[in-house]
Scaffold this active site. Structure first.
Site, short mmCIF file in Angstrom:
data_model
loop_
_atom_site.label_atom_id
_atom_site.label_comp_id
_atom_site.label_asym_id
_atom_site.label_seq_id
_atom_site.Cartn_x
_atom_site.Cartn_y
_atom_site.Cartn_z
N ILE A 63 36.66 40.78 36.29
CA ILE A 63 36.21 41.52 35.11
C ILE A 63 35.51 40.56 34.15
CG2 ILE A 63 36.84 43.18 33.31
CD1 ILE A 63 39.46 43.72 34.82
N PRO A 64 34.31 40.08 34.54
CA PRO A 64 33.57 39.21 33.61
C PRO A 64 33.23 39.99 32.34
CG PRO A 64 32.65 39.12 35.83
CD PRO A 64 33.62 40.25 35.80
N HIS A 65 33.42 39.35 31.20
CA HIS A 65 33.19 40.04 29.94
C HIS A 65 32.75 39.05 28.87
CE1 HIS A 65 37.40 38.75 30.08
NE2 HIS A 65 37.29 38.54 28.78
N ALA A 66 32.09 39.59 27.85
CA ALA A 66 31.61 38.75 26.75
C ALA A 66 31.26 39.64 25.57
CB ALA A 66 30.37 37.97 27.18
#
Length: 153
Positions: A63-66
């Site tokens: 779950i890559p997030h930014a």
């Protein structure tokens, strides 16, 4: 209550990639094309977050997030990888399901709620299996959108 994040049909794809960096690059491209964001900014933010620690969630999920300034509310993209890719996940399993999330820069609790919603979705064994086995991108989108709509009601 409204949905925790926006996911458009064009933001759900099955793709063959061969590395974690290729996955992040594809996420940035998809965010850029689907939500009219700057690819380089998105890639830089996703990469910065990943350097803090892997967003490999376990069980073949990442779950890559930014947080990004040009986003008004949380937006998501979903990749199903044709073959698993190493992602430095806590359980050392390569990932094949990748849920990307971008939230507004100042979105503290909103970002956390969206992450929690995605996390719950991806921990569900039936959903995990259905996403892995869906015949095409339209079916993938329908599966996810159905859950988003249910939780928003």
């Amino acid at each position: 209550m409204t949905a925790q994040f926006i996911l458009l049909p064009d933001a759900v794809v099955t793709v063959k990639l061969d590395s974690k960096s290729a996955v992040l690059d594809m996420l940035a491209s998809l965010f850029a094309s689907t939500y009219s964001l700057d690819k380089d900014t998105v890639l830089a933010r996703l990469t910065e977050r990943e350097q803090l620690g892997s967003t490999g969630f376990g069980r073949g999920v990442a779950i890559p997030h930014a947080r990004v300034a040009d986003v008004e509310r949380p937006v998501a993209v979903f990749l199903r990888l044709a073959s698993p890719v190493g992602f430095d996940a806590a359980d050392d399993m390569p990932v094949s399901l990748v849920f990307g999330l971008l939230s507004p820069e100042q979105a503290g609790v909103v970002h956390l709620h969206a992450l929690a919603a995605i996390s719950r979705l991806m921990r569900d064994d039936k959903m995990h299996a259905a996403l892995s086995e869906a015949p095409n991108d339209e079916a993938l989108y329908a599966l996810i959108a159905n859950v988003i709509d249910r939780t928003a009601a």
